[in-house]
Design a protein around this motif. Sequence first.
Motif, short mmCIF file in Angstrom:
data_model
loop_
_atom_site.label_atom_id
_atom_site.label_comp_id
_atom_site.label_asym_id
_atom_site.label_seq_id
_atom_site.Cartn_x
_atom_site.Cartn_y
_atom_site.Cartn_z
N VAL A 195 9.91 17.20 62.03
CA VAL A 195 10.58 16.75 63.26
C VAL A 195 11.33 17.69 63.82
CG1 VAL A 195 12.15 14.98 63.80
CG2 VAL A 195 10.47 14.48 62.37
N VAL A 196 12.02 18.55 62.95
CA VAL A 196 12.88 19.72 63.53
C VAL A 196 12.03 20.84 64.13
CG1 VAL A 196 14.43 21.52 62.87
CG2 VAL A 196 14.70 19.04 61.97
N ARG A 197 11.09 21.16 63.43
CA ARG A 197 10.14 22.30 64.04
C ARG A 197 9.60 21.68 65.48
NH1 ARG A 197 7.73 26.56 59.94
NH2 ARG A 197 6.71 27.40 61.90
N SER A 198 9.22 20.35 65.73
CA SER A 198 8.83 19.97 66.98
C SER A 198 9.78 19.59 67.97
CB SER A 198 7.91 18.85 66.66
OG SER A 198 8.76 17.61 66.18
N LEU A 199 11.02 19.78 67.59
CA LEU A 199 12.31 19.62 68.53
C LEU A 199 11.87 20.32 69.91
CD1 LEU A 199 15.48 19.63 66.69
CD2 LEU A 199 14.40 17.65 67.83
N PRO A 200 11.58 21.80 70.07
CA PRO A 200 11.33 22.25 71.30
C PRO A 200 10.21 21.39 72.18
CG PRO A 200 11.34 23.77 69.47
CD PRO A 200 11.41 22.44 68.86
N TYR A 201 9.23 20.66 71.46
CA TYR A 201 8.33 20.12 72.41
C TYR A 201 8.86 18.74 72.38
CZ TYR A 201 4.09 23.05 72.39
OH TYR A 201 3.23 24.08 72.39
N SER A 202 9.56 18.17 71.85
CA SER A 202 10.21 17.06 72.16
C SER A 202 11.08 17.05 73.25
CB SER A 202 11.31 16.52 70.91
OG SER A 202 9.98 16.24 69.80
N ALA A 203 11.85 18.23 73.18
CA ALA A 203 12.74 18.75 74.47
C ALA A 203 11.98 18.61 75.77
CB ALA A 203 13.57 19.70 74.11
N MET A 204 10.77 19.41 75.63
CA MET A 204 9.98 19.57 76.84
C MET A 204 9.41 18.12 77.30
SD MET A 204 8.04 23.34 76.56
CE MET A 204 7.60 22.91 74.90
N SER A 205 9.14 17.39 76.25
CA SER A 205 8.61 16.11 76.74
C SER A 205 9.60 15.06 77.32
CB SER A 205 8.00 15.41 75.60
OG SER A 205 7.41 14.14 75.91
N ILE A 206 10.58 15.16 76.80
CA ILE A 206 11.96 14.31 77.45
C ILE A 206 12.38 15.03 78.77
CG2 ILE A 206 14.28 13.87 77.31
CD1 ILE A 206 13.80 14.12 73.91
#
Length: 294
Positions: A97-108
């Motif tokens: 979850v933490v390592r995918s935070l940058p992609y989560s931020a881009m998706s948001i």
Amino acid sequence: LDWLQNGLLTDIPVGLGYGILSRNKEVDPLVRDVAGLLYSSDLQPGAKWSPTVAAPVLPGVEKFVDDAAKAMINFGMANEVPYLQPESTLGQIGEGVVRSLPYSAMSIAASLIPRAMGPAGIPLSSMIMTLLESTSEQGDAFRDLLRRGVDPKEAAVRAQQAGKENMALLSATNLLEQAAMSGVGARALLHPITAARAAYHKAFPLAVSAAARPVMDAAASAAEKPLSIWVRGLMGMMGEGAEEGGQNFISNRATGEEGGYFLPIATGMASSLLHTGASHLIDRYGPKEWRPQE
């Protein structure tokens, strides 16, 4: 912090870099022939260009793209921080979850496009995320295949196939996720549902259309209202779970691995909770025109 740094400064540039390097460099014959005519001025005096000879198509651009991709990979590898990986399942999910935070931020961030533009912005935000993620997934497959000693040409072909399959998968899952995060997904269906209801009532006798009228009316009424945050959260969780499971299947087909579905699916579904939380905050505190509840 090491997890986050690796996700931002290693996973993204390395995945995209390998994805770009493994791109299909074959040029359509028609484009190649036209380019050959354009480059005919570079031939020696008196020499004739033949369409059977492959002409370079913007070699400077190709070299620039390759150099940029290699620079991204070198940057990512140089910034990778070694750390002791967690052994427990919950710890591994947390790491993912933490390592995918940058992609989560881009998706948001991408979900702000349909909030600002309305339902018409959903395909655009979905396309942005699909291109980024499919390129990264193709790069990850290419990198894994090279590590296994697969011939670079074969590795590129298999990675390109994985990229195409990811493009198809992500086109659907990102559409669902962007509709869920932006909160305008149901309104995108309002006009099609209304048109279908009118056509149905016109095409069928009153006795037949009367039976379906309550269903059609209920669908139109639901489309006029914004989706609740709970429904959107469920949509996002389903989309992320399906996406991660599908990507793992595609990766396994490309690299020859088997299994390993639980962790990426669980990680994706956990990440979707962050998306839902961010959506809820934007609903409450964002600009008025971005709030689907109002």
